[in-house]
Write a protein that holds these residues in place. Structure first.
Motif, PDB file in Angstrom:
ATOM      1  N   GLU A 163      -6.550   8.406 -13.775  1.00  0.00           N
ATOM      2  CA  GLU A 163      -5.785   8.175 -12.992  1.00  0.00           C
ATOM      3  C   GLU A 163      -5.348   8.047 -12.633  1.00  0.00           C
ATOM      4  O   GLU A 163      -4.151   7.849 -11.819  1.00  0.00           O
ATOM      5  CB  GLU A 163      -7.122   8.040 -12.000  1.00  0.00           C
ATOM      6  N   LYS A 216       1.197   3.900  -3.029  1.00  0.00           N
ATOM      7  CA  LYS A 216       1.115   5.609  -2.388  1.00  0.00           C
ATOM      8  C   LYS A 216       1.453   6.380  -3.541  1.00  0.00           C
ATOM      9  O   LYS A 216       1.553   7.716  -3.560  1.00  0.00           O
ATOM     10  CB  LYS A 216       0.404   5.466  -0.776  1.00  0.00           C
ATOM     11  N   GLY A 258      -5.229  -0.229  -4.441  1.00  0.00           N
ATOM     12  CA  GLY A 258      -4.998   0.154  -6.073  1.00  0.00           C
ATOM     13  C   GLY A 258      -3.838  -0.175  -6.963  1.00  0.00           C
ATOM     14  O   GLY A 258      -3.579   0.655  -7.634  1.00  0.00           O
ATOM     15  N   GLN A 308      -9.954   7.406  -6.150  1.00  0.00           N
ATOM     16  CA  GLN A 308      -9.552   7.932  -4.491  1.00  0.00           C
ATOM     17  C   GLN A 308      -8.312   9.385  -4.656  1.00  0.00           C
ATOM     18  O   GLN A 308      -8.522  10.031  -4.329  1.00  0.00           O
ATOM     19  CB  GLN A 308     -10.165   7.547  -3.773  1.00  0.00           C
ATOM     20  N   LYS A 309      -6.716   8.653  -5.057  1.00  0.00           N
ATOM     21  CA  LYS A 309      -5.774   9.126  -4.389  1.00  0.00           C
ATOM     22  C   LYS A 309      -5.260   9.895  -5.257  1.00  0.00           C
ATOM     23  O   LYS A 309      -5.513  11.326  -4.993  1.00  0.00           O
ATOM     24  CB  LYS A 309      -4.964   7.970  -4.863  1.00  0.00           C
ATOM     25  N   SER A 367      -7.363  13.293  -3.999  1.00  0.00           N
ATOM     26  CA  SER A 367      -7.121  13.719  -3.314  1.00  0.00           C
ATOM     27  C   SER A 367      -5.938  14.435  -2.891  1.00  0.00           C
ATOM     28  O   SER A 367      -5.374  15.251  -2.573  1.00  0.00           O
ATOM     29  CB  SER A 367      -6.732  13.018  -2.389  1.00  0.00           C
ATOM     30  N   PHE A 368      -4.543  13.848  -4.461  1.00  0.00           N
ATOM     31  CA  PHE A 368      -3.691  14.437  -4.184  1.00  0.00           C
ATOM     32  C   PHE A 368      -3.971  16.188  -4.666  1.00  0.00           C
ATOM     33  O   PHE A 368      -3.428  17.457  -4.590  1.00  0.00           O
ATOM     34  CB  PHE A 368      -3.157  13.811  -5.102  1.00  0.00           C
ATOM     35  N   TYR A 380       1.467   7.371  -9.483  1.00  0.00           N
ATOM     36  CA  TYR A 380       0.636   7.689 -10.493  1.00  0.00           C
ATOM     37  C   TYR A 380       0.497   7.134 -11.661  1.00  0.00           C
ATOM     38  O   TYR A 380       0.117   7.926 -12.724  1.00  0.00           O
ATOM     39  CB  TYR A 380       0.786   8.991 -10.357  1.00  0.00           C
ATOM     40  N   SER A 396       0.657  -1.089  -0.008  1.00  0.00           N
ATOM     41  CA  SER A 396      -0.252   0.141  -0.222  1.00  0.00           C
ATOM     42  C   SER A 396       0.908   1.451  -0.223  1.00  0.00           C
ATOM     43  O   SER A 396       0.450   2.245  -0.495  1.00  0.00           O
ATOM     44  CB  SER A 396      -0.841   0.064   1.556  1.00  0.00           C
ATOM     45  N   GLU A 397       1.947   0.997   0.420  1.00  0.00           N
ATOM     46  CA  GLU A 397       2.943   2.560   0.335  1.00  0.00           C
ATOM     47  C   GLU A 397       3.586   2.433  -0.542  1.00  0.00           C
ATOM     48  O   GLU A 397       3.998   3.621  -0.528  1.00  0.00           O
ATOM     49  CB  GLU A 397       4.403   2.239   2.042  1.00  0.00           C
ATOM     50  N   ALA A 427      -9.829   3.009  -5.185  1.00  0.00           N
ATOM     51  CA  ALA A 427      -8.821   3.457  -4.529  1.00  0.00           C
ATOM     52  C   ALA A 427      -7.966   4.932  -5.474  1.00  0.00           C
ATOM     53  O   ALA A 427      -7.250   5.401  -5.099  1.00  0.00           O
ATOM     54  CB  ALA A 427      -7.638   2.476  -4.132  1.00  0.00           C
ATOM     55  N   SER A 428      -7.372   4.202  -6.629  1.00  0.00           N
ATOM     56  CA  SER A 428      -6.313   5.028  -8.307  1.00  0.00           C
ATOM     57  C   SER A 428      -6.920   6.229  -8.464  1.00  0.00           C
ATOM     58  O   SER A 428      -6.795   7.447  -8.067  1.00  0.00           O
ATOM     59  CB  SER A 428      -6.542   4.230  -8.864  1.00  0.00           C
TER      60      SER A 428
END
Lengths: 248, 200
Positions: free
Chosen positions: B183, A71, A96, B16-17, B20-21, A74, A67-68, B13-14
């Motif tokens: 995204e 994060k 993700g 949302q990330k 949020s960014f 992109y 997860s880290e 999750a992607s």
């Protein structure tokens, strides 16, 4: 025009990043989260992160760490290591991951792959094809004692309608002496799926050779980024010179 | 607030990330009241068309989203499967009805030489005026085996070439949808999302 992807492959041993030679002698090469951050800043096309010992050591992948890593990214991320249940895939997608990379379970239980494709879609399921030369042909390298030829395995995965194959030459892994064109061409001829060629990249000339000797549209690399000054962008600049379409 | 629709499929999750960014207020939700109170509806999604519709129906979201987007004209952003589901008809894996907001069909990509799925970074060519106009000739990340063929070509915002021209984005009234994944498209993708939410 579709761009040829240059993809860093991060291999992990449960503690840190490692790089193997011919799938042996893992050498510690750093911290996965830092590596992911750097690759994101460099705008790489995609990232692959695999816990290469999870299945063998009967571990689940460390979701907190993954997860880290994710994060920081992109760009699309594919995650693999010890995936053997539908929940494993769900958990990775939830944090993700865009694709999951499966090998051991694909060898022992192709029906699981079929089921995963029906739930998550082809585009989500990438299969790692680790091929080793054997009597003028290729076998699938594994530690489970499964005897399967390269074509048998890729045919079986095509029948499951997976989305992509990562083809790694065990003989060339970590040797930094060039890609195995024969292996890559064998797979490209046998399948209509996207293929990522892995194993052997060590200098700029190797990537140019790979592009002229095969019709590959994605290349994965590891050692060259760990052990030389070259970056994915350097490779893409080099490929651009021979008119390979790349994203710069 | 952007309601990121949770229908059990896709890379929530992607999405949302990325939002949020960009400091865009958002929430992953399937709650009808939260969706009704949102300013934007974002339908992400990866997976098969029929499975996607089934999941929307099970949560009563097909009716609710249609009320909000077609009835109340709420701003809608669809991504990948979220773009395909607004079609009248899907064919993955069998012929089945979609949300039906835009007339047209989602068909399997057919190529003679190129690999399926269409996977990786590809250049878009914008047509008609849209949120994408200033992103002409930029590369975005695609990952799909099916493509949306709308009846009305004026609704097409961009094409992507993969042996033939495939529809990369659609814009019509309050509906904007992309086949590619902004995204996951790094700088260009984040810039597009920022531009879209700022100009809406």
């Amino acid at each position: 025009m579709l761009k040829t992807r240059v993809i860093p492959i991060l291999t992990f041993n449960g503690i840190g990043l490692v790089k193997t030679k011919q799938f042996s002698n893992p050498r510690m090469v750093g911290n996965p989260v830092q590596a992911a951050r750097v690759y994101n800043q460099r705008g790489v096309d995609e990232l692959v992160f695999i816990d290469i010992y999870a299945s063998e050591q009967n571990r689940k992948i460390n979701l907190k760490l993954v997860s880290e890593v994710i994060k920081e990214c992109y760009m699309p991320v594919a995650i693999g290591g010890g995936i053997s249940t539908i929940d494993d895939i769900t958990n990775l997608l939830k944090i993700g991951a865009d694709k999951v990379v499966i090998k051991t379970k694909a060898l022992t239980d192709p029906d699981f792959i079929k089921k995963a494709v029906s739930i998550f879609g082809s585009q989500c399921i990438t299969i790692s094809v680790d091929a080793i030369a054997h009597h003028n042909n290729y076998k699938i390298y594994n530690r489970q004692g499964i005897d399967l030829s390269l074509n048998e395995f890729t045919n079986s995965m095509m029948a499951c309608e997976v989305g992509e194959l990562i083809v790694n030459s065990v003989d060339n892994d970590g040797m930094m002496n060039g890609y195995n064109f024969e292996l890559i061409n064998t797979v490209l001829k046998n399948t209509n799926l996207p293929v990522i060629a892995v194993g052997g990249g060590g200098e700029m000339a190797h990537y140019k050779q790979l592009m002229t000797e095969t019709k590959i549209e994605a290349v994965g690399s590891s050692s060259i980024f760990h052990f030389t000054q070259f970056t994915p962008r350097d490779i893409k600049n080099e490929l651009k010179q021979i008119n390979v379409p790349v994203r710069l | 607030m952007v309601a990121i629709i949770d229908y059990g499929l896709g890379n929530l999750a992607s999405v949302q990330k990325a939002l949020s960014f960009l400091k865009i207020d958002n929430k992953i939700t399937a709650n009808h009241d939260e969706i009704k109170n949102s300013d934007f509806i974002l339908l992400p999604g990866v997976g098969s068309f029929a499975h996607g519709m089934q999941n929307l129906k099970e949560k009563g979201l097909d009716v609710l989203l249609t009320d909000e987007v077609i009835g109340k004209k709420k701003k809608f952003l669809g991504i990948c499967l979220g773009m395909q589901l607004i079609a009248e008809t899907g064919t993955e894996p069998f012929v089945s009805p979609g949300l039906g907001w835009i007339k047209g069909t989602v068909n399997k990509i057919e190529t003679t030489n190129l690999r399926i799925p269409h996977m990786g970074w590809n250049t878009i060519e914008t047509v008609n005026q849209s949120y994408l106009t200033e992103f002409n000739q930029k590369d975005f990340y695609f990952i799909h085996s099916y493509h949306f063929v709308p009846d009305n070509q004026r609704m097409i915002a961009a094409y992507v070439n993969y042996e033939t021209n495939l529809v990369a984005a659609i814009q019509h009234d309050n509906i904007f949808a992309t086949q590619f994944h902004p995204e996951k498209s790094q700088t260009a993708g984040l810039a597009l999302l920022k531009h879209y939410f700022e100009s809406c």
